[in-house]
Design a protein around this motif. Structure first.
Motif, PDB file in Angstrom:
ATOM      1  N   ILE A   1       0.842  -1.200   0.000  1.00  0.00           N
ATOM      2  CA  ILE A   1       0.000   0.000   0.000  1.00  0.00           C
ATOM      3  C   ILE A   1       0.878   1.251   0.000  1.00  0.00           C
ATOM      4  O   ILE A   1       0.651   2.186  -0.765  1.00  0.00           O
ATOM      5  CB  ILE A   1      -0.967   0.000   1.207  1.00  0.00           C
ATOM      6  CG1 ILE A   1      -1.989  -1.117   1.072  1.00  0.00           C
ATOM      7  CG2 ILE A   1      -1.667   1.348   1.324  1.00  0.00           C
ATOM      8  CD1 ILE A   1      -2.888  -1.276   2.270  1.00  0.00           C
ATOM      9  N   LEU A   2       1.894   1.257   0.851  1.00  0.00           N
ATOM     10  CA  LEU A   2       2.815   2.390   0.886  1.00  0.00           C
ATOM     11  C   LEU A   2       3.568   2.538  -0.434  1.00  0.00           C
ATOM     12  O   LEU A   2       3.776   3.644  -0.923  1.00  0.00           O
ATOM     13  CB  LEU A   2       3.796   2.246   2.049  1.00  0.00           C
ATOM     14  CG  LEU A   2       3.199   2.392   3.446  1.00  0.00           C
ATOM     15  CD1 LEU A   2       4.258   2.107   4.505  1.00  0.00           C
ATOM     16  CD2 LEU A   2       2.607   3.766   3.626  1.00  0.00           C
ATOM     17  N   ALA A   3       3.972   1.406  -1.011  1.00  0.00           N
ATOM     18  CA  ALA A   3       4.675   1.448  -2.301  1.00  0.00           C
ATOM     19  C   ALA A   3       3.757   1.997  -3.395  1.00  0.00           C
ATOM     20  O   ALA A   3       4.179   2.807  -4.225  1.00  0.00           O
ATOM     21  CB  ALA A   3       5.180   0.059  -2.669  1.00  0.00           C
ATOM     22  N   ALA A   4       2.499   1.586  -3.389  1.00  0.00           N
ATOM     23  CA  ALA A   4       1.537   2.070  -4.386  1.00  0.00           C
ATOM     24  C   ALA A   4       1.288   3.568  -4.214  1.00  0.00           C
ATOM     25  O   ALA A   4       1.217   4.321  -5.194  1.00  0.00           O
ATOM     26  CB  ALA A   4       0.233   1.295  -4.291  1.00  0.00           C
TER      27      ALA A   4
ATOM     28  N   LEU B   1       4.414   5.447  -5.455  1.00  0.00           N
ATOM     29  CA  LEU B   1       4.457   5.439  -6.909  1.00  0.00           C
ATOM     30  C   LEU B   1       3.424   6.403  -7.487  1.00  0.00           C
ATOM     31  O   LEU B   1       3.711   7.146  -8.432  1.00  0.00           O
ATOM     32  CB  LEU B   1       4.222   4.026  -7.436  1.00  0.00           C
ATOM     33  CG  LEU B   1       4.247   3.875  -8.951  1.00  0.00           C
ATOM     34  CD1 LEU B   1       5.617   4.268  -9.498  1.00  0.00           C
ATOM     35  CD2 LEU B   1       3.892   2.463  -9.342  1.00  0.00           C
ATOM     36  N   GLY B   2       2.240   6.413  -6.918  1.00  0.00           N
ATOM     37  CA  GLY B   2       1.207   7.347  -7.377  1.00  0.00           C
ATOM     38  C   GLY B   2       1.625   8.790  -7.193  1.00  0.00           C
ATOM     39  O   GLY B   2       1.397   9.627  -8.068  1.00  0.00           O
ATOM     40  N   LEU B   3       2.255   9.097  -6.062  1.00  0.00           N
ATOM     41  CA  LEU B   3       2.724  10.462  -5.811  1.00  0.00           C
ATOM     42  C   LEU B   3       3.813  10.848  -6.804  1.00  0.00           C
ATOM     43  O   LEU B   3       3.811  11.958  -7.345  1.00  0.00           O
ATOM     44  CB  LEU B   3       3.236  10.592  -4.381  1.00  0.00           C
ATOM     45  CG  LEU B   3       3.790  11.956  -3.988  1.00  0.00           C
ATOM     46  CD1 LEU B   3       2.697  13.009  -4.043  1.00  0.00           C
ATOM     47  CD2 LEU B   3       4.402  11.896  -2.604  1.00  0.00           C
ATOM     48  N   ILE B   4       4.738   9.937  -7.065  1.00  0.00           N
ATOM     49  CA  ILE B   4       5.810  10.217  -8.031  1.00  0.00           C
ATOM     50  C   ILE B   4       5.240  10.456  -9.424  1.00  0.00           C
ATOM     51  O   ILE B   4       5.631  11.400 -10.113  1.00  0.00           O
ATOM     52  CB  ILE B   4       6.837   9.067  -8.030  1.00  0.00           C
ATOM     53  CG1 ILE B   4       7.620   9.074  -6.719  1.00  0.00           C
ATOM     54  CG2 ILE B   4       7.775   9.168  -9.227  1.00  0.00           C
ATOM     55  CD1 ILE B   4       8.483   7.857  -6.514  1.00  0.00           C
TER      56      ILE B   4
END
Length: 106
Positions: free
Chosen positions: A4-7, A10-13
């Protein structure tokens, strides 16, 4: 939990890269700093019609954040151009010539 944190990261980037991509506001970023001394008609020819026009007196308009403030405060209008995440405030003097340009990402 980690995925969840990785997703989210990635969405923020991806979101930030979309907003501040090199093509975003390229015409505005290249043209606006070169406008000092130009007439209002030259500005409109290069940048098109402004999204807003402020007449004196001005309230809450930025003069500068990183560059020195103009030595003469504008007595004419302020033209606001926006393109993507970029905004340019073009300050005109009483003779409708550009005396200062403030360019910023929103």
């Amino acid at each position: 939990m980690r995925w969840i944190l990785a997703a989210l990261a990635l969405g923020l980037i991806l979101f930030l890269s979309m907003i501040f991509s090199k093509a975003d506001g390229l015409r505005l970023r290249e043209s606006a700093p070169k406008l000092v001394g130009a007439s209002e008609s030259e500005v409109r020819k290069k940048l098109g019609d402004p999204s807003k026009v402020f007449e004196p007196p001005y309230y809450g308009l930025p003069l500068s954040s990183h560059s020195p403030k103009p030595t003469v405060l504008p007595t004419g209008r302020v033209l606001v151009f926006s393109e993507g995440a970029w905004v340019a405030y073009v300050y005109l003097n009483g003779e409708s010539n550009v005396i200062h340009v403030f360019l910023a990402a929103t």
